[in-house]
Design a protein around this motif. Structure first.
Motif, PDB file in Angstrom:
ATOM      1  N   LYS A 100       5.825 -16.384  -5.199  1.00  0.00           N
ATOM      2  CA  LYS A 100       4.264 -15.837  -4.747  1.00  0.00           C
ATOM      3  C   LYS A 100       3.038 -16.475  -5.436  1.00  0.00           C
ATOM      4  O   LYS A 100       2.244 -16.713  -4.723  1.00  0.00           O
ATOM      5  CB  LYS A 100       4.235 -14.338  -5.402  1.00  0.00           C
ATOM      6  CG  LYS A 100       5.329 -13.280  -4.581  1.00  0.00           C
ATOM      7  CD  LYS A 100       4.581 -12.402  -3.903  1.00  0.00           C
ATOM      8  CE  LYS A 100       5.120 -12.132  -2.403  1.00  0.00           C
ATOM      9  NZ  LYS A 100       6.425 -11.358  -2.579  1.00  0.00           N
ATOM     10  N   GLU A 147       4.469  -7.251  -5.043  1.00  0.00           N
ATOM     11  CA  GLU A 147       3.675  -7.420  -4.171  1.00  0.00           C
ATOM     12  C   GLU A 147       2.089  -6.640  -4.186  1.00  0.00           C
ATOM     13  O   GLU A 147       1.137  -7.384  -4.201  1.00  0.00           O
ATOM     14  CB  GLU A 147       4.427  -7.072  -2.744  1.00  0.00           C
ATOM     15  CG  GLU A 147       3.377  -7.407  -1.533  1.00  0.00           C
ATOM     16  CD  GLU A 147       3.745  -8.611  -0.976  1.00  0.00           C
ATOM     17  OE1 GLU A 147       5.107  -8.887  -0.735  1.00  0.00           O
ATOM     18  OE2 GLU A 147       2.977  -9.773  -0.586  1.00  0.00           O
ATOM     19  N   LYS A 151      -1.384  -8.034  -5.447  1.00  0.00           N
ATOM     20  CA  LYS A 151      -2.809  -7.899  -4.550  1.00  0.00           C
ATOM     21  C   LYS A 151      -4.026  -7.090  -5.511  1.00  0.00           C
ATOM     22  O   LYS A 151      -5.090  -7.555  -5.143  1.00  0.00           O
ATOM     23  CB  LYS A 151      -2.326  -6.650  -3.515  1.00  0.00           C
ATOM     24  CG  LYS A 151      -2.215  -7.546  -2.338  1.00  0.00           C
ATOM     25  CD  LYS A 151      -1.886  -6.391  -1.093  1.00  0.00           C
ATOM     26  CE  LYS A 151      -0.867  -6.699  -0.096  1.00  0.00           C
ATOM     27  NZ  LYS A 151      -0.167  -5.403   0.408  1.00  0.00           N
TER      28      LYS A 151
END
Ligand code: SF4
Ligand code: SF4
Ligand code: SF4
Ligand code: FES
Ligand code: FES
Lengths: 154, 849
Positions: A100, A147, A151
């Protein structure tokens, strides 16, 4: 050069202990708060304040993962890979983060935003797997949760 | 090793009536079925060794703190489920211990298997192969199989060079931490640490950078594997191809045992052996790495005689006969011999000068003030009364060291004191103007004005006797003096160590008389006092014992008439009154504290014979030069500062046409001695303290010389005794340089001495040592540096009344303000040029270049 304020703070913390050298860990942390990581110069300066040899301070700084030996990005993502976390998939977490963030463990993204590190037990085994970003803990990690967390870090 | 080296471990208790009682509790244990009674608290390891059972170890080393990490020494104790490390577990009365049953054997094999799992096993290219503890223990106790098939840990491909003498292979490390502990606990350099964790732990320097340390190489010596290696020796030889010779270090008077390794006639290394000698496996940089002077290209290899004003090579016959003729025909002659010669050579030298050439004008060393001061030292330390073991002296409750840069001049004595002072019940008081390494172990560090030692001592004496204390001129506070006196009052045993500053400074005699008085006063109050010298030449004490002194013969017997000391000889020579001077191994021009005077004086001598290993500044002035031998090329004995007689053994034949000094002396004197042993037999008759010692039975421990007999105390007869009764009047340091009008223009007192890597000029011929510190320097305190705006490494001009030099600065935190230090070793910075005879400690000005 450490700032006068940092030196003041180190001296204040020394006063809490019977011996100067006992303040080593505090002093390293105080310096790290100012410099972001422990530079050679900072180590030398602290050793001289504490009246211990540079290598003896180096031993302490090198032993603990909480001391940064290299510059770190804005967000220092520290994933625990010790036993409990490891049993519950810490290596997978590292992999996900690595993908990521686009950086390998131990490295920093080119924009200096994220540093990904593996660290030893953070004392949060009950909520494994877990990680620490800067001063905050993120627990019971899953892919989805990661995730979400990322963010939030802009 | 004799019992002398083993400390007893008494338990001290204070009873209800505040009485101190000391008891030794014994414990009886059974080891492998054998019953043994040992002192309570003895480690199982030691008890087992006493009972005759060997237990393998890696991390254990007797002189170091206990770590208990390698687990090689596991033993089984009946009733305990887990095996216990015997190197940290003390015996308990009634314990039943097994050191060689199957369980223990399997455990040992597994520990080795773990160690080998990450070990590169590159024995064929490893320097340590053949003398490696890991190899040896694996051979003896190993699993004989290696199921480990994972990748091995690997730090690097190439060895890392950590200093001009140290190279490190991290891959081979087994993490016993012996290197780290020896550097911290014995050497006191604290230059190594365990960096990192787990298998990736690296025992190395600060940030793995080039070491700025003592370069003693003790980390190399204690490393059980080939992780720490000697750079000058690496890849030079396999250990089994070396011929090893045990002998003694030629530099300071600590007298460390060392082992020279030669192969096909070349000296390849010097090492020390575990628990051997007073140094117990440690050496300093000069002892360990200062060996290449032995085979230096600069060695003198042929005799020379002056022809048409130039030294030209000649035959031994010609050189000897000229020397002999000159010495016998000259009216007034004198001799100066180095305190690095053996006892046998020194004995023969004085015999030659006295019996054959009929003079008492002989002296050893040319660096001191005068013979009255040496006499005062001999008296203050009771040298004529025989030797005192340093280990006995270190048992004292209070250790007082004055006038010695001990960390530089006697490094291994410094190590022994550091280890002793780790015991917090002891007091270590250090009085020396510069900050030195041992200061960090001291309970009190006095930084007094150089040359005011007598004021400090009389201050302590006055405080002890509850009289007013005046410390004016010493820069020491009266309260420090009071504290020292208080500590001395409460101590029941006190050891005083006296350094060579007492022989270098103009107030030396007062200082030494002061020490004698202080010792007397303390003794009178019922304390056990020892006074020991700290000397910088390996056989200085031997030289005095052998009667190389203008007023006494071997064994301190008084001569009928006093001869001249070195200063006297030079003074006479400067007046053109010396017809011949015979100088062995002493570079007077470079070392005498007034270079100009020494050179001028020698230039007026009728004839000069110099016997040396190198063409020194003094040898250049000679009419005859005789090439002598190095310590590695001779047999004989040395007496160290403790009064311990030790044996030198020949590792090589003298280089080319050079000859052993003993044989040169024999030729000149027409003596018929066949060997050093023959001369020693005569010494036994002449110096009563040596009477009971047999040359052949001298082992690595050496033997303490005995007293030379009460009726023959020559040193007492020197008028020293009388004056030691008189009250000392410390000279005011301002009057030390009474006629110096430059006081303000020259604000620094310049002191000198040996650098840690050097000893006189001899070590300058050792290239490896030169590499450790290529350039001389001037050391000043941090306060002075700040005041002058000078930083470490800056170039400054050091200007004295008689000389000036441009040097790099070293800044020492905690040294006394107004004190500058320049080592006396560097050939290109002859510090003795700053000195002027009769002026005392020179003053200098320091300014930025
Ligand atoms: S050479 Fe001596 S001072 Fe330097 S690291 Fe090794 S043990 Fe320490
Ligand atoms: S380098 Fe040698 S002495 Fe140091 S920890 Fe490793 S094996 Fe032990
Ligand atoms: S110079 Fe002195 S301390 Fe160093 S090894 Fe030689 S005898 Fe020992
Ligand atoms: S093992 Fe990860 S927090 Fe303890
Ligand atoms: S020798 Fe006992 S644990 Fe290492």
């Amino acid at each position: 050069m450490l700032s006068n304020k940092t030196i003041e703070n180190i001296k204040k913390t020394i006063a809490k202990y019977p011996k100067k050298r006992s303040a080593s860990m505090d002093a390293l942390m105080i310096a790290q708060q100012e410099c972001g990581y422990l530079t050679e110069e900072a180590l030398r300066e602290i050793a001289s304040i504490l009246d211990i040899s540079t290598v003896q301070l180096n031993e302490i700084a090198a032993f603990y993962t909480m001391y940064n030996k290299k510059p770190v990005g804005k967000y220092h993502v520290q994933v625990c890979t010790n036993v409990s976390c490891s049993l519950l998939g810490a290596e997978h977490i590292v992999e996900v983060l690595s993908k990521k963030l686009g950086t390998k463990k131990g490295e920093t993204t080119p924009d200096n935003k994220f540093t990904l590190s593996e660290v030893e037990c953070l004392g949060s085994c009950g909520t494994a797997p877990m990680m620490q970003i800067n001063d905050d803990y993120y627990e019971n990690l899953t892919d989805a949760k990661i995730e979400e967390i990322l963010k939030g870090l802009k | 090793m004799g019992n002398e080296f083993v400390g007893d471990k008494p338990r001290r208790y204070i009873t209800q009536n505040s009485e101190l009682i000391t008891i030794f509790i014994m414990a009886t244990v059974k080891i492998n079925g054998k019953e043994i009674t040992v002192e309570d608290g003895t480690l199982i390891l030691d008890a087992a060794r006493q009972a005759g059972f060997e237990i393998p170890t890696f991390c254990y080393q007797a002189r170091l703190s206990r770590l208990g990490s390698c687990r090689m020494c596991l033993v089984e104790i009946a009733g305990q489920k887990k095996l216990q490390p015997s190197c940290v577990t003390p015996v308990l009365h009634g314990m039943e211990i097994f050191t060689q049953n199957e369980t223990v054997k399997t455990a040992r094999a597994s520990m080795l298997e773990f160690l080998l799992a990450n070990h590169p096993l590159d024995c064929p290219t490893c320097d340590k192969g053949g003398e490696c503890e890991l190899q040896d223990l694996t051979f003896k106790y190993g699993p004989r199989q290696s199921p480990f098939a994972e990748r091995k840990r690997r730090f690097h491909e190439k060895d890392e060079i950590l200093s001009p003498v140290i190279v490190k292979n991290h891959n081979r490390c087994i993490h016993c931490e012996r290197c780290v502990r020896i550097c911290d606990e014995a050497v006191g350099a604290k230059a190594l640490g365990g960096i990192g964790r787990g298998a990736m732990l690296k025992e190395t320097s600060f940030l793995n950078k080039e070491l700025d340390c003592d370069h003693c190489g003790n980390c190399i010596e204690v490393c059980p594997v080939g992780s720490f290696m000697s750079l000058p020796y690496r890849y030079k030889s396999r250990p089994w191809d070396l011929v090893e010779t045990d002998t003694v270090c030629p530099f300071c008077a600590t007298g460390c045992q060392l082992t020279i390794g030669t192969r096909n006639g070349s000296v390849l290394r010097v090492r020390s052996k575990i628990e051997t000698g007073i140094n117990k496996e440690t050496l300093c940089a000069r002892g360990r790495f200062g060996y290449d002077f032995i085979q230096s290209e600069k060695r003198l290899t042929k005799p020379m005689a002056k022809k048409n004003g130039r030294l030209t090579e000649c035959s031994w016959e010609e050189a000897i006969s000229q020397a002999k003729n000159k010495l016998s025909s000259a009216k007034k002659i004198a001799g100066i011999a180095s305190a690095r010669l053996t006892n046998e050579e020194l004995y023969l030298f004085q015999k030659l000068m006295r019996n054959v050439f009929r003079t008492n004008n002989i002296d050893s060393g040319s660096r001191w003030t005068d013979k009255r001061t040496t006499d005062a030292l001999i008296n203050a330390c009771n040298l004529s009364e025989g030797g005192t073991s340093i280990f006995e002296a270190l048992k004292a409750d209070l250790i007082f060291i004055i006038g010695s840069s001990i960390s530089d001049e006697n490094p291994i004595t410094d190590y022994l004191i550091r280890t002793t002072a780790a015991d917090k019940r002891k007091n270590l008081i250090l009085a020396y103007p510069r900050r030195i390494k041992l200061d960090s172990s001291a309970t009190i560090s006095l930084k007094h004005t150089p040359g005011s030692e007598d004021i400090v001592i009389s201050g302590i004496l006055n405080a002890l006797q509850n009289q007013a204390v005046k410390t004016d001129g010493s820069q020491v506070s009266e309260s420090d003096i009071a504290t020292i006196a208080q500590r001395m009052k409460t101590a029941s045993t006190i050891s005083i160590f006296l350094g060579t500053d007492s022989l270098r400074f103009a107030n030396g005699k007062e200082m030494l008389l002061g020490i004698a008085n202080l010792a007397k006063a303390l003794k009178a109050s019922g304390k056990n006092i020892k006074v020991m010298p700290l000397l910088d030449r390996c056989n200085q004490r031997g030289a005095w014992d052998m009667g190389v002194h203008p007023s006494f013969l071997p064994g301190y017997k008084k001569t009928n008439s006093d001869g001249m000391d070195c200063t006297g000889i030079l003074e006479a020579s400067s007046k053109g009154e010396m017809d011949a001077i015979y100088i062995i191994g002493e570079d007077i021009v470079s070392m005498y504290p007034d270079a100009k005077f020494a050179k001028e004086a020698l230039s007026k001598a009728g004839f000069i014979i110099v016997q040396d290993m190198f063409l020194t500044e003094t040898a250049k002035m000679a009419d005859i030069v005789l090439p002598g031998a190095s310590y590695a090329e001779k047999e004989g004995t040395w007496t160290n500062q403790e009064g311990r007689l030790q044996r030198l053994r020949r590792a090589l034949q003298p280089i080319k046409a050079a000859r052993e000094d003993l044989s040169i002396l024999s030729s000149i004197g027409g003596f018929e001695y066949k060997s050093a042993r023959d001369v020693f037999e005569e010494i036994r008759k002449e110096a009563p303290g040596y009477q009971d010692i047999s040359f052949d039975s001298l082992n690595n421990t050496g033997v303490l010389v005995k007293g030379h007999g009460a009726e023959k105390q020559g040193s007492r007869g020197q008028g020293v005794k009388g004056s030691s009764e008189t009250k000392i009047n410390p000279s005011n340091p301002r009057t030390l340089e009474p006629s110096n009008p430059y006081l303000d223009d020259y604000p620094f007192l310049l002191i000198t001495g040996n650098h840690l890597f050097h000893s006189g000029r001899l070590s300058q011929k050792a290239d490896v040592l030169k590499r450790l510190l290529p350039e001389s320097f001037v050391e000043i305190s941090d306060k002075d540096a700040a005041a002058l705006g000078i930083k470490e490494g800056d170039r400054v001009i050091v200007k004295g009344k008689h000389h000036e030099a441009v040097l790099r600065v070293r800044v020492k935190q905690g040294s006394l303000k107004g004190t500058a230090f320049i080592p006396e070793n560097f050939e290109d910075v002859p510090v003795n040029c700053f000195f002027k005879k009769g002026e005392g400690i020179p003053r200098v000005k320091i300014s930025k270049q």
